[in-house]
Scaffold this active site. Structure first.
Site, PDB file in Angstrom:
ATOM      1  N   LYS A 176      11.884  -7.451 117.490  1.00 60.28           N
ATOM      2  CA  LYS A 176      12.989  -6.974 116.644  1.00 60.28           C
ATOM      3  C   LYS A 176      13.845  -8.173 116.268  1.00 60.28           C
ATOM      4  O   LYS A 176      13.868  -9.180 116.985  1.00 60.28           O
ATOM      5  CB  LYS A 176      13.849  -5.974 117.416  1.00 60.28           C
TER       6      LYS A 176
HETATM    7  P1  NAD Z   1      19.714   2.710 106.369  1.00 54.55           P
HETATM    8  O1  NAD Z   1      20.434   1.423 106.291  1.00 54.55           O
HETATM    9  O2  NAD Z   1      18.776   3.102 105.287  1.00 54.55           O
HETATM   10  O3  NAD Z   1      20.784   3.906 106.535  1.00 54.55           O
HETATM   11  C1  NAD Z   1      21.751   3.904 107.526  1.00 54.55           C
HETATM   12  C2  NAD Z   1      22.688   5.083 107.318  1.00 54.55           C
HETATM   13  O4  NAD Z   1      23.604   5.145 108.424  1.00 54.55           O
HETATM   14  C3  NAD Z   1      23.547   4.981 106.061  1.00 54.55           C
HETATM   15  O5  NAD Z   1      23.687   6.269 105.482  1.00 54.55           O
HETATM   16  C4  NAD Z   1      24.907   4.516 106.598  1.00 54.55           C
HETATM   17  O6  NAD Z   1      26.001   4.919 105.759  1.00 54.55           O
HETATM   18  C5  NAD Z   1      24.923   5.241 107.925  1.00 54.55           C
HETATM   19  N1  NAD Z   1      25.874   4.655 108.872  1.00 54.55           N
HETATM   20  C6  NAD Z   1      26.095   3.346 109.144  1.00 54.55           C
HETATM   21  N2  NAD Z   1      27.086   3.222 110.040  1.00 54.55           N
HETATM   22  C7  NAD Z   1      27.493   4.471 110.334  1.00 54.55           C
HETATM   23  C8  NAD Z   1      28.499   4.993 111.185  1.00 54.55           C
HETATM   24  N3  NAD Z   1      29.272   4.181 111.909  1.00 54.55           N
HETATM   25  N4  NAD Z   1      28.654   6.341 111.243  1.00 54.55           N
HETATM   26  C9  NAD Z   1      27.883   7.153 110.513  1.00 54.55           C
HETATM   27  N5  NAD Z   1      26.911   6.723 109.687  1.00 54.55           N
HETATM   28  C10 NAD Z   1      26.719   5.394 109.608  1.00 54.55           C
HETATM   29  O7  NAD Z   1      18.974   2.672 107.795  1.00 54.55           O
HETATM   30  P2  NAD Z   1      17.632   3.424 108.225  1.00 54.55           P
HETATM   31  O8  NAD Z   1      16.477   2.564 107.897  1.00 54.55           O
HETATM   32  O9  NAD Z   1      17.680   4.833 107.755  1.00 54.55           O
HETATM   33  O10 NAD Z   1      17.783   3.371 109.827  1.00 54.55           O
HETATM   34  C11 NAD Z   1      18.618   4.293 110.509  1.00 54.55           C
HETATM   35  C12 NAD Z   1      18.261   4.280 111.987  1.00 54.55           C
HETATM   36  O11 NAD Z   1      16.881   4.610 112.144  1.00 54.55           O
HETATM   37  C13 NAD Z   1      18.446   2.931 112.693  1.00 54.55           C
HETATM   38  O12 NAD Z   1      18.851   3.176 114.025  1.00 54.55           O
HETATM   39  C14 NAD Z   1      17.039   2.357 112.688  1.00 54.55           C
HETATM   40  O13 NAD Z   1      16.839   1.441 113.748  1.00 54.55           O
HETATM   41  C15 NAD Z   1      16.217   3.607 112.887  1.00 54.55           C
HETATM   42  N6  NAD Z   1      14.831   3.488 112.432  1.00 54.55           N
HETATM   43  C16 NAD Z   1      14.527   3.189 111.143  1.00 54.55           C
HETATM   44  C17 NAD Z   1      13.198   3.114 110.749  1.00 54.55           C
HETATM   45  C18 NAD Z   1      12.806   2.867 109.311  1.00 54.55           C
HETATM   46  O14 NAD Z   1      11.604   2.960 109.004  1.00 54.55           O
HETATM   47  N7  NAD Z   1      13.720   2.600 108.417  1.00 54.55           N
HETATM   48  C19 NAD Z   1      12.164   3.305 111.695  1.00 54.55           C
HETATM   49  C20 NAD Z   1      12.507   3.624 113.004  1.00 54.55           C
HETATM   50  C21 NAD Z   1      13.845   3.716 113.365  1.00 54.55           C
END
Ligand code: NAD
Length: 506
Positions: A176
């Site tokens: 990561k």
């Molecule tokens: P992203 O950047 O596309 O979206 C993040 C969202 O979280 C946004 O809507 C943002 O406004 C919101 N956010 C940020 N800070 C916040 C807060 N303090 N309170 C409430 N909402 C908040 O990110 P993503 O890719 O959707 O990833 C989200 C989570 O999923 C992360 O923990 C990431 O590690 C995990 N994840 C993502 C993937 C992937 O394929 N993208 C895979 C596995 C896990």
């Protein structure tokens, strides 16, 4: 948010290692990352227009108006971007298109607003890459752009990837990394410069058979495309290197279904959980925290099955509608040029509520899909749900976990719940190496089969049954364990096979 502590986080690993009587050397190999790297690098920022407070505008009566209005339509037309803090990135190309008057270092727009031009300067950034373990295959894990990241967080997230890739049964280890920045405060051009400079420094640490990054919070397909270019430009076998980054746009070697995969996987796990609970009447209600890649696609898949979304929270606000939030209308609201932050806040099809109120919304399922540690002890006390499906990585703190257990709230742990992303990243990697393309149906069918199968193994172990999968013939716990312990059993069992069957080189 509770403080992240890597050693504390590894207590689950230590407990299950004990339970499985894992040999001490394997425990040591897994207890710390192989490599922890911090990289300082620089990038040149663009000029910015910073808004001058309204009470001072009178001082600039002599400045002629520029023939433009400051809103997103204007910005799109003129290559000027408004950032989440309201600053405007000043691109000189605008001079070729509009009458822009720059006097005394300020620009006045037709709505009377006055902005001061601040010269772009070079800035230093801190990047990270942690490679936790590669016993099962190349390191694999996302790159996160966020203002609060630090090395302990990446150690923790990299170890989670080691467990997750083993649970999803894809031939990878865990890694990561990312950059300590708030990406919403930088222009597209700046993000390209920052991302590519980071990869320039990172190049010797990654590669299609060594360490394969992907998108995570704050990064996306576009950034993966730039990173691939930086990594491969000038290389003789450039196109064989396409597999060095996954989560790319489908038009440049990304896989169909990758963008949706994590959210879709969350949905498959919830569906599997519901299918084992005939007492719960479907369709059900659900809430989502974080409405980015994972949150929106999980919600869309839930909505396709008729489930009703009653609350959503993002970084900028929270909304609630007990009759159901219309997701298509909400997505239109987020895409509205006036909605500079693309937030759910202010959506006319729901009520704006406070952050605290959001967590109290009654629903069958809550999908946290934002940051780690979002569900802390206070939030856990407030929650009125039956299931937490962890779309985010590590959204539930250890204390909250105990409170939820006492309340009878069940959890689908992140290591299986959001494993859809890395699973389809593996399909993308395979397609790139074979220079082939799979149909979306093929991707989704394989994803569904593998997630339901592996989640089923975890449930069998949790409930004290021996899984029918032949890999687990030797496993005998003889008792029920928690769902998180069961997930770790699957991960450690699969990883330990590599150490015990391959041995250690000296
Ligand atoms: P992203 O950047 O596309 O979206 C993040 C969202 O979280 C946004 O809507 C943002 O406004 C919101 N956010 C940020 N800070 C916040 C807060 N303090 N309170 C409430 N909402 C908040 O990110 P993503 O890719 O959707 O990833 C989200 C989570 O999923 C992360 O923990 C990431 O590690 C995990 N994840 C993502 C993937 C992937 O394929 N993208 C895979 C596995 C896990």
């Amino acid at each position: 948010m509770d403080r992240i502590n890597y050693e504390e986080h590894m207590m689950l690993f230590q407990r299950v290692a004990e339970l499985l009587d894992l040999p001490p050397r394997i425990r040591l190999e897994l207890s710390q990352p192989t490599k922890e790297v911090m990289l300082n690098f620089t990038a040149q920022l663009q000029d910015r227009l910073k808004r001058i407070p309204e009470e001072e505008w009178g001082r600039f009566a002599h400045v002629p108006e520029s023939n433009a209005v400051v809103d997103r339509d204007f910005i799109t037309a003129n290559n000027l971007e408004v950032l989440a803090d309201g600053d405007i990135v000043f691109d000189r190309r605008v001079f070729g298109r509009d009458r822009i008057s720059l006097e005394d270092g300020v620009v006045k727009f037709s709505d009377g607003s006055v902005y001061r031009l601040v010269r772009g300067a070079p800035r230093q950034f801190k990047g990270y890459r942690v490679q936790h373990n590669n016993a099962r295959g190349p390191y694999k894990g996302g790159l996160r752009f966020h203002q609060d990241v630090h090395i302990d967080l990446f150690k923790l997230l990299a170890s989670e990837m080691t467990w997750k890739t083993a649970i999803a049964n894809v031939p990878y280890g865990g890694g990561k990394g990312g950059i300590r920045i708030d990406p919403e405060m930088y222009s597209v051009t700046e993000l390209e410069r920052i991302s590519t400079r980071f990869v320039y420094k990172l190049k010797s640490l990654v590669g299609p058979y060594y360490d394969i990054p992907a998108p995570d919070m704050g990064t996306n397909a576009r950034i993966m495309g730039w990173m691939f270019r930086q990594y491969s430009d000038g290389e003789r076998s450039r196109h064989q290197l396409r597999a060095a980054f996954t989560g790319k746009d489908v038009r440049i070697g990304g896989s169909l279904g990758r963008r949706e995969a994590t959210g879709r996987g969350v949905f498959f796990c919830i569906d599997e959980w519901l299918s084992r609970r005939p007492n719960i009447k479907q369709p059900v209600t659900y809430t989502v925290q974080g409405f980015g890649n994972v949150g929106t696609w999980a919600a869309r898949c839930m909505a396709e099955k008729g489930h009703r979304c009653v609350g959503i929270q993002d970084r900028w606000g929270s909304i609630r509608n007990d009759d159901g939030i219309d997701l298509n209308e909400l997505l239109q609201h987020m895409a509205d040029p006036e909605n500079v932050r693309s937030s759910v806040a202010g959506f006319s099809g729901a009520d704006d509520v406070s952050e605290g109120e959001f967590w109290k919304i009654p629903a069958t399922v809550c999908i946290p899909a934002a940051l780690q540690g979002a569900i802390n002890a206070d939030v856990a006390e407030d929650m009125d749900v039956k299931l937490i499906a962890e779309g985010a990585n590590g959204p539930t703190t250890a204390v909250a976990d105990r409170i939820l257990k006492a309340k009878g709230v069940e959890v689908i742990p992140d290591v299986i719940c959001n494993a859809g992303g890395v699973t389809v990243s593996y399909y993308e990697w395979l397609q790139n190496l074979q220079m082939s393309h799979w149909s979306e149906d093929e991707v989704n069918t394989r994803l569904e089969k593998t997630l339901r199968h592996n989640y089923g193994i975890i449930l069998d172990i949790a409930e004290g049954r021996r899984p029918s999968d032949q890999n687990f013939e030797q496993l005998s716990l003889g008792r029920e364990v928690s769902i998180r312990e069961a997930s770790m059993v699957v991960a450690l069992h699969r990883i330990a096979n590599h150490y015990s069957l391959e041995g250690f080189s000296q």
